[in-house]
Design an enzyme around this catalytic site. Structure first.
Site, PDB file in Angstrom:
ATOM      1  N   GLY A  96      -9.030  10.409   6.960  1.00  0.00           N
ATOM      2  CA  GLY A  96     -10.468   9.857   7.449  1.00  0.00           C
ATOM      3  C   GLY A  96     -11.204  11.190   8.065  1.00  0.00           C
ATOM      4  O   GLY A  96     -10.409  11.647   8.666  1.00  0.00           O
TER       5      GLY A  96
ATOM      6  N   GLN B 155     -17.200  14.802  13.553  1.00  0.00           N
ATOM      7  CA  GLN B 155     -16.195  15.688  13.476  1.00  0.00           C
ATOM      8  C   GLN B 155     -16.429  16.999  13.077  1.00  0.00           C
ATOM      9  O   GLN B 155     -15.709  17.934  13.433  1.00  0.00           O
ATOM     10  CB  GLN B 155     -15.064  14.922  13.042  1.00  0.00           C
ATOM     11  CG  GLN B 155     -14.632  13.661  13.753  1.00  0.00           C
ATOM     12  CD  GLN B 155     -13.196  13.070  13.168  1.00  0.00           C
ATOM     13  OE1 GLN B 155     -13.295  12.245  12.188  1.00  0.00           O
ATOM     14  NE2 GLN B 155     -12.067  13.428  13.611  1.00  0.00           N
TER      15      GLN B 155
ATOM     16  N   CYS C 150      -6.161  11.364  15.722  1.00  0.00           N
ATOM     17  CA  CYS C 150      -7.405  11.849  15.252  1.00  0.00           C
ATOM     18  C   CYS C 150      -7.410  13.345  15.067  1.00  0.00           C
ATOM     19  O   CYS C 150      -6.813  13.985  15.826  1.00  0.00           O
ATOM     20  CB  CYS C 150      -8.371  11.391  16.202  1.00  0.00           C
ATOM     21  SG  CYS C 150     -10.244  11.808  16.128  1.00  0.00           S
ATOM     22  N   LEU C 151      -8.166  13.856  13.970  1.00  0.00           N
ATOM     23  CA  LEU C 151      -8.221  15.252  13.791  1.00  0.00           C
ATOM     24  C   LEU C 151      -8.835  15.830  14.870  1.00  0.00           C
ATOM     25  O   LEU C 151      -8.745  17.159  15.210  1.00  0.00           O
ATOM     26  CB  LEU C 151      -9.044  15.572  12.608  1.00  0.00           C
ATOM     27  CG  LEU C 151      -8.392  14.908  11.045  1.00  0.00           C
ATOM     28  CD1 LEU C 151      -9.140  15.283   9.949  1.00  0.00           C
ATOM     29  CD2 LEU C 151      -6.928  15.728  10.906  1.00  0.00           C
TER      30      LEU C 151
ATOM     31  N   HIS D  48     -11.358   2.893  12.869  1.00  0.00           N
ATOM     32  CA  HIS D  48     -11.391   4.116  13.395  1.00  0.00           C
ATOM     33  C   HIS D  48     -12.540   5.100  13.000  1.00  0.00           C
ATOM     34  O   HIS D  48     -13.333   5.431  13.953  1.00  0.00           O
ATOM     35  CB  HIS D  48     -10.086   4.974  12.837  1.00  0.00           C
ATOM     36  CG  HIS D  48      -9.828   6.264  13.704  1.00  0.00           C
ATOM     37  ND1 HIS D  48      -8.869   6.633  14.472  1.00  0.00           N
ATOM     38  CD2 HIS D  48     -10.698   7.452  13.627  1.00  0.00           C
ATOM     39  CE1 HIS D  48      -8.840   7.752  14.923  1.00  0.00           C
ATOM     40  NE2 HIS D  48      -9.834   8.501  14.180  1.00  0.00           N
ATOM     41  N   GLU D  49     -12.911   5.038  11.780  1.00  0.00           N
ATOM     42  CA  GLU D  49     -14.143   5.963  11.368  1.00  0.00           C
ATOM     43  C   GLU D  49     -15.450   5.405  11.666  1.00  0.00           C
ATOM     44  O   GLU D  49     -16.404   6.102  12.226  1.00  0.00           O
ATOM     45  CB  GLU D  49     -13.988   6.070   9.935  1.00  0.00           C
ATOM     46  CG  GLU D  49     -12.948   7.061   9.303  1.00  0.00           C
ATOM     47  CD  GLU D  49     -12.454   8.255  10.250  1.00  0.00           C
ATOM     48  OE1 GLU D  49     -13.405   8.827  10.680  1.00  0.00           O
ATOM     49  OE2 GLU D  49     -11.174   8.611  10.125  1.00  0.00           O
TER      50      GLU D  49
ATOM     51  N   HIS E 188     -15.994   6.333  15.276  1.00  0.00           N
ATOM     52  CA  HIS E 188     -16.578   7.368  15.496  1.00  0.00           C
ATOM     53  C   HIS E 188     -18.254   7.673  15.508  1.00  0.00           C
ATOM     54  O   HIS E 188     -18.825   8.390  16.321  1.00  0.00           O
ATOM     55  CB  HIS E 188     -16.025   8.396  14.305  1.00  0.00           C
ATOM     56  CG  HIS E 188     -14.661   9.177  14.803  1.00  0.00           C
ATOM     57  ND1 HIS E 188     -14.400   9.986  15.737  1.00  0.00           N
ATOM     58  CD2 HIS E 188     -13.365   9.241  14.151  1.00  0.00           C
ATOM     59  CE1 HIS E 188     -13.343  10.606  15.706  1.00  0.00           C
ATOM     60  NE2 HIS E 188     -12.719  10.180  14.861  1.00  0.00           N
TER      61      HIS E 188
HETATM   62 NI    NI Z   1     -10.822  10.271  14.442  1.00  0.00          NI
END
Ligand code: NI
Length: 170
Positions: free
Chosen positions: A45, A50, A92-93, A134-135, A138
């Site tokens: 995701g 991000q 998370c990236l 989660h997304e 963000h």
């Molecule tokens: Ni994330």
């Protein structure tokens, strides 16, 4: 084009993103780039902030290229239903190398627009439910570490500070 992933500490990750109103070729290209960037970073995701773009777009593929039908584009997403609970490890990236247990709903329905601006609803369970919340978080400037204990969060923040000092968090 593969964008570098913005890491925790960058203010773009902690402010609400702006809604999408124009569904044009520029948006199409951005979404293509977001999938490419997500796969390059080995994620399932990715939200536009991000990659430093404060717009309400997220891409998800919990099968990581396995099933083309699992490629989901969430534009202006809203969570419209949550059911049950699941406990599992989340990462998370933008906060690489860290993972924590996070309790999330087991089943989540998201209402979003697709690449053409058409509204749709999608219900996901397990990892997909987790990805939806989660997304969407963000896009509201919220990171998963806001869902863990203050103690654990402070520990992560302290470790990141050390990495920043050492020049290992860029
Ligand atoms: Ni994330």
């Amino acid at each position: 084009m593969i964008y570098p992933i913005v890491k925790y500490g960058d203010p773009v990750l902690e402010k609400p993103s702006a809604p999408i109103t124009k569904f044009d070729d520029e948006l199409r290209k951005l979404i293509e780039d977001m999938f490419e960037s997500m796969y390059a970073a080995h994620g399932v995701g990715l939200a536009a902030p991000q990659i430093g773009i404060a717009k309400r777009i997220a891409v998800v593929d919990v099968t990581f290229k396995d099933d083309p039908r699992a490629k989901l584009v969430l534009i202006n997403p809203e969570i419209v239903n949550k059911e049950g609970r699941q406990r599992g490890t989340e990462g998370c990236l933008s906060i690489p190398e860290f993972r924590e247990e996070v309790t999330r709903p087991q089943r989540v329905t998201v209402r979003a627009q697709d690449i053409n601006g058409k509204f749709y609803e999608h219900t996901g369970e397990d990892l997909l439910a987790r990805a939806f919340v989660h997304e969407t978080d963000h896009l509201n400037g919220k990171l998963y570490i806001s869902h863990i204990s203050a103690l654990k969060r402070d520990l992560i923040k302290r470790k990141i500070k050390k990495l920043v000092k050492a020049g290992e968090w860029t």
